[in-house]
Design a protein around this motif. Structure first.
Motif, short mmCIF file in Angstrom:
data_model
loop_
_atom_site.label_atom_id
_atom_site.label_comp_id
_atom_site.label_asym_id
_atom_site.label_seq_id
_atom_site.Cartn_x
_atom_site.Cartn_y
_atom_site.Cartn_z
N VAL A 1 2.95 -8.87 -10.16
CA VAL A 1 3.11 -7.75 -9.23
C VAL A 1 2.81 -8.20 -7.81
O VAL A 1 1.76 -8.78 -7.54
CB VAL A 1 2.17 -6.59 -9.62
CG1 VAL A 1 2.31 -5.43 -8.64
CG2 VAL A 1 2.45 -6.12 -11.04
N GLY A 2 3.74 -7.93 -6.91
CA GLY A 2 3.53 -8.21 -5.50
C GLY A 2 2.91 -7.00 -4.82
O GLY A 2 2.79 -5.92 -5.41
N TRP A 3 2.49 -7.18 -3.57
CA TRP A 3 1.87 -6.10 -2.80
C TRP A 3 2.61 -5.90 -1.49
O TRP A 3 3.07 -6.86 -0.87
CB TRP A 3 0.42 -6.44 -2.48
CG TRP A 3 -0.51 -6.13 -3.60
CD1 TRP A 3 -0.79 -6.92 -4.68
CD2 TRP A 3 -1.27 -4.94 -3.78
NE1 TRP A 3 -1.68 -6.29 -5.50
CE2 TRP A 3 -2.00 -5.09 -4.97
CE3 TRP A 3 -1.42 -3.78 -3.02
CZ2 TRP A 3 -2.86 -4.09 -5.43
CZ3 TRP A 3 -2.27 -2.79 -3.48
CH2 TRP A 3 -2.99 -2.95 -4.68
N ILE A 4 2.69 -4.65 -1.06
CA ILE A 4 3.14 -4.30 0.27
C ILE A 4 1.93 -3.68 0.95
O ILE A 4 1.46 -2.61 0.54
CB ILE A 4 4.33 -3.32 0.23
CG1 ILE A 4 5.51 -3.97 -0.49
CG2 ILE A 4 4.71 -2.87 1.64
CD1 ILE A 4 6.65 -3.04 -0.81
N VAL A 5 1.37 -4.38 1.93
CA VAL A 5 0.14 -3.96 2.58
C VAL A 5 0.48 -3.49 3.99
O VAL A 5 0.91 -4.28 4.84
CB VAL A 5 -0.89 -5.11 2.64
CG1 VAL A 5 -2.19 -4.63 3.26
CG2 VAL A 5 -1.14 -5.67 1.24
N VAL A 6 0.28 -2.20 4.24
CA VAL A 6 0.64 -1.58 5.51
C VAL A 6 -0.55 -1.61 6.45
O VAL A 6 -1.67 -1.30 6.05
CB VAL A 6 1.08 -0.11 5.27
CG1 VAL A 6 1.52 0.55 6.56
CG2 VAL A 6 2.19 -0.06 4.24
N HIS B 1 4.09 -1.66 10.62
CA HIS B 1 4.37 -2.98 10.07
C HIS B 1 3.68 -3.10 8.71
O HIS B 1 2.67 -2.45 8.45
CB HIS B 1 3.82 -4.05 11.02
CG HIS B 1 4.02 -5.44 10.55
ND1 HIS B 1 5.23 -6.07 10.55
CD2 HIS B 1 3.14 -6.33 10.04
CE1 HIS B 1 5.09 -7.31 10.08
NE2 HIS B 1 3.83 -7.48 9.75
N ALA B 2 4.22 -3.91 7.85
CA ALA B 2 3.60 -4.19 6.55
C ALA B 2 3.82 -5.65 6.20
O ALA B 2 4.81 -6.26 6.61
CB ALA B 2 4.20 -3.30 5.47
N ILE B 3 2.90 -6.19 5.46
CA ILE B 3 2.99 -7.57 4.98
C ILE B 3 3.34 -7.53 3.50
O ILE B 3 2.75 -6.75 2.74
CB ILE B 3 1.65 -8.31 5.18
CG1 ILE B 3 1.29 -8.39 6.65
CG2 ILE B 3 1.69 -9.69 4.55
CD1 ILE B 3 -0.12 -8.85 6.90
N VAL C 1 1.53 -0.77 -3.48
CA VAL C 1 1.36 -0.61 -2.04
C VAL C 1 -0.09 -0.28 -1.74
O VAL C 1 -0.80 0.30 -2.56
CB VAL C 1 2.29 0.49 -1.47
CG1 VAL C 1 3.74 0.08 -1.56
CG2 VAL C 1 2.08 1.81 -2.17
N GLY C 2 -0.53 -0.67 -0.56
CA GLY C 2 -1.90 -0.42 -0.12
C GLY C 2 -2.00 -0.51 1.38
O GLY C 2 -1.02 -0.79 2.07
N THR C 3 -3.19 -0.26 1.89
CA THR C 3 -3.43 -0.36 3.33
C THR C 3 -4.52 -1.40 3.58
O THR C 3 -5.27 -1.76 2.69
CB THR C 3 -3.89 0.98 3.93
OG1 THR C 3 -5.14 1.34 3.36
CG2 THR C 3 -2.86 2.06 3.69
N GLN C 4 -4.62 -1.82 4.81
CA GLN C 4 -5.68 -2.77 5.16
C GLN C 4 -7.05 -2.14 5.05
O GLN C 4 -8.04 -2.82 4.89
CB GLN C 4 -5.45 -3.30 6.58
CG GLN C 4 -4.25 -4.20 6.66
CD GLN C 4 -4.00 -4.72 8.06
OE1 GLN C 4 -4.58 -4.24 9.02
NE2 GLN C 4 -3.12 -5.69 8.18
N ALA C 5 -7.11 -0.81 5.10
CA ALA C 5 -8.39 -0.12 5.00
C ALA C 5 -8.95 -0.18 3.58
O ALA C 5 -10.15 -0.04 3.39
CB ALA C 5 -8.23 1.33 5.43
N GLU C 6 -8.09 -0.40 2.61
CA GLU C 6 -8.55 -0.50 1.24
C GLU C 6 -9.25 -1.84 1.02
O GLU C 6 -9.10 -2.77 1.80
CB GLU C 6 -7.37 -0.39 0.28
CG GLU C 6 -6.72 0.97 0.27
CD GLU C 6 -5.49 1.00 -0.60
OE1 GLU C 6 -5.05 2.09 -0.88
OE2 GLU C 6 -4.98 -0.07 -1.00
N ASP C 7 -10.00 -1.93 -0.03
CA ASP C 7 -10.66 -3.19 -0.38
C ASP C 7 -9.64 -4.11 -1.03
O ASP C 7 -9.65 -4.33 -2.23
CB ASP C 7 -11.83 -2.95 -1.32
CG ASP C 7 -12.95 -2.18 -0.67
OD1 ASP C 7 -13.63 -1.45 -1.38
OD2 ASP C 7 -13.13 -2.32 0.54
#
Length: 97
Positions: A78-83, A89-91, A62-68
């Motif tokens: 491995v998939g990602w959940i990007v909040v 909402h998350a993608i 998991v990560g955020t859009q603020a991360e690089d």
């Protein structure tokens, strides 16, 4: 319907928005999935895994859009959940394999 599509539905309208003051991003994502009936299990090289009824596992970080966040972070298994910043909402980005 694919597992990724079902997971995306969970994060299109999560049971509660992400609040960094109340829980970690990983704990929030696990809660959202467990609230919808997913079996979330430990994963060594990811934040967690979702285990299907057939015993297969889908691994996620998991990560955020603020991360690089960029394509160099993508892992074939491995998939990602990007909040997004609002936590509403998350993608879900599927594993590359």
């Amino acid at each position: 319907m694919s597992l990724i599509a079902v997971v995306q539905q969970v994060f299109d309208r999560p049971p509660l928005p992400f609040d960094a003051n109340r829980q970690s991003l990983k704990a929030w994502a696990k809660y959202c999935l467990q609230d919808k009936g997913f079996k979330v299990v430990y994963a060594q090289n990811a934040d967690f895994a979702i285990e299907t009824s057939t015993g297969e596992k889908a691994y996620f970080k998991v990560g955020t859009q603020a991360e690089d966040f960029d394509s160099s972070l993508l892992d074939a298994k491995v998939g990602w959940i990007v909040v997004n910043e609002s936590g509403q909402h998350a993608i879900v980005i599927p594993p590359q394999s």
